[in-house]
Design an enzyme around this catalytic site. Sequence first.
Site, mmCIF file in Angstrom:
data_model
loop_
_atom_site.group_PDB
_atom_site.id
_atom_site.type_symbol
_atom_site.label_atom_id
_atom_site.label_comp_id
_atom_site.label_asym_id
_atom_site.label_seq_id
_atom_site.Cartn_x
_atom_site.Cartn_y
_atom_site.Cartn_z
ATOM 1 N N HIS A 38 35.155 54.793 23.973
ATOM 2 C CA HIS A 38 36.391 55.569 24.179
ATOM 3 C C HIS A 38 36.167 57.082 24.138
ATOM 4 O O HIS A 38 37.096 57.836 23.888
ATOM 5 C CB HIS A 38 37.461 55.168 23.160
ATOM 6 N N GLY A 128 33.692 43.952 29.976
ATOM 7 C CA GLY A 128 33.217 45.264 29.562
ATOM 8 C C GLY A 128 31.919 45.706 30.216
ATOM 9 O O GLY A 128 31.389 46.760 29.886
ATOM 10 N N SER A 132 34.484 45.785 37.911
ATOM 11 C CA SER A 132 35.411 46.434 38.852
ATOM 12 C C SER A 132 34.768 47.684 39.455
ATOM 13 O O SER A 132 34.840 47.908 40.667
ATOM 14 C CB SER A 132 36.744 46.776 38.179
ATOM 15 N N ASP A 176 32.464 54.065 33.929
ATOM 16 C CA ASP A 176 31.965 52.893 34.645
ATOM 17 C C ASP A 176 31.457 53.250 36.038
ATOM 18 O O ASP A 176 30.367 52.850 36.452
ATOM 19 C CB ASP A 176 33.074 51.836 34.784
HETATM 20 P P1 ADP Z 1 35.421 44.743 34.068
HETATM 21 O O1 ADP Z 1 35.351 45.908 34.987
HETATM 22 O O2 ADP Z 1 35.160 45.093 32.638
HETATM 23 O O3 ADP Z 1 34.566 43.597 34.495
HETATM 24 P P2 ADP Z 1 38.143 44.703 35.003
HETATM 25 O O4 ADP Z 1 39.345 43.985 34.539
HETATM 26 O O5 ADP Z 1 38.181 46.185 35.068
HETATM 27 O O6 ADP Z 1 36.917 44.210 34.092
HETATM 28 O O7 ADP Z 1 37.755 44.205 36.467
HETATM 29 C C1 ADP Z 1 37.615 42.837 36.745
HETATM 30 C C2 ADP Z 1 38.277 42.528 38.068
HETATM 31 O O8 ADP Z 1 37.548 43.132 39.164
HETATM 32 C C3 ADP Z 1 38.282 41.051 38.407
HETATM 33 O O9 ADP Z 1 39.341 40.392 37.772
HETATM 34 C C4 ADP Z 1 38.441 41.096 39.925
HETATM 35 O O10 ADP Z 1 39.778 41.345 40.281
HETATM 36 C C5 ADP Z 1 37.633 42.321 40.313
HETATM 37 N N1 ADP Z 1 36.274 41.962 40.727
HETATM 38 C C6 ADP Z 1 35.124 42.417 40.187
HETATM 39 N N2 ADP Z 1 34.041 41.874 40.817
HETATM 40 C C7 ADP Z 1 34.504 41.065 41.777
HETATM 41 C C8 ADP Z 1 33.895 40.193 42.745
HETATM 42 N N3 ADP Z 1 32.574 40.046 42.820
HETATM 43 N N4 ADP Z 1 34.700 39.481 43.555
HETATM 44 C C9 ADP Z 1 36.041 39.598 43.453
HETATM 45 N N5 ADP Z 1 36.668 40.373 42.561
HETATM 46 C C10 ADP Z 1 35.934 41.106 41.718
HETATM 47 MG MG MG Z 2 36.623 47.546 34.993
#
Ligand code: ADP
Ligand code: MG
Length: 390
Positions: A38, A128, A132, A176
């Site tokens: 954070h 984490g 995304s 990120d």
């Molecule tokens: P983090 O970034 O920590 O993994 P987030 O909630 O920020 O968690 O992002 C996760 C979201 O990103 C997933 O629920 C999906 O909507 C999207 N996402 C990430 N990678 C993919 C992928 N390979 N295919 C489809 N959606 C994805």
């Molecule tokens: Mg994310």
Amino acid sequence: MNDQARKTKMIAAFEERFGAAPELWSRAPGRVDLMGSHTDYNMGFVMTMTVDRDTWIAARPRDDGKVAIASLNVAGGGEFDLAHITPAEDAPWTNYVRGVAWALQQAGIQNLVGFDGLVHSTIPFGSGLSSSAALEIATAVMFQLTGDFELDPVEMALLAQKAENDFVGVNCGILDQYSSAMGQAASALLLDCRDLSSHPVPIASGLNVVICDTRAQRNLAGSEYGERRTQCEEGVRLLQAFYPDIRALRDVSLPQFAAHEQALPEVVAKRCRFVIEENQRVLDLAEILPYGDATALSELFAASWAGARDLYEISAPAMEAMMKAMLSAPGVIAARQAGAGFGGCMVALVGDGAIDDFARHVAAVYQADTGIHPSVYAVVAAAGAGVVEA
Ligand code: ADP
Ligand code: MG
């Protein structure tokens, strides 16, 4: 699955979906913070490391100004028109892709070339490791490949963050996206979130980074995250009465803070103290990481965890159970939270030759305690985003 097998699998799925072979390949890695929870939105420091888990996009350019996107990780895809980008009606995950196209256009890049694209990721979602951001950055790299423009990686990270903030609607910091775009193989990065400069910090030999994913639900993560940000902003506002020049918690030293801590509401004071201390721990880690002093690492990680639990209050029962499992495991040198907290992944430094025993112990103890089977695996620092080399 090795890179070749992964590519073969993606080519087959691409041909099945789009009726021809892909021509272009982009990739962007996930990341883990070794210190600095954070601190990014407080304009501070983070010790971040890109990991050898990443998101690939295979694509074929189109000449009709449209993007069709599918994922091997999530059912459902979508198609959108670059001349009129709207949020997804179904398959909300495609908003990360749409958002990047939108942000590129907002930055004045009007000649985007569409494509048929297939995504595949080895980064777990929502735990984490920044799946995304990896999706966003891999998308931005793909638009560079299909179009005729080139972005500086920091600018690319800022546009991806804008996509997530303003199109997807998630109020994330820059950590990120920056890591995914700028990461380096074989070292961690000390990132300054204010001026967006970074430099590589070597990781001493004999230190292995091991991810311990609690695989626990992160229900409150969204609202609690927003609340923490607001509390930090309130802290800055109140501290400005004493230090008119400060713009973020980054600008406040620990002695300055201690002198006026009592003037803040108790909860706000706790949040601010954590961020200010955590910032210093990042700088301390930059000194220690290249030499690998086990006692110093252990103390620094323990202090970060204690602060996250008691001051920033981003812990969860699953994280407490994971800490217990990690700290009692053979070969452990240091352990703490990772990402935003409220479940998700934790991170340990483990000595050479001990990773398998460490992983077995952590899985057994954590599962006995919580009933959840965790995911425990070593990662190494991987290069930032680019073209798939395989
Ligand atoms: P983090 O970034 O920590 O993994 P987030 O909630 O920020 O968690 O992002 C996760 C979201 O990103 C997933 O629920 C999906 O909507 C999207 N996402 C990430 N990678 C993919 C992928 N390979 N295919 C489809 N959606 C994805
Ligand atoms: Mg994310």
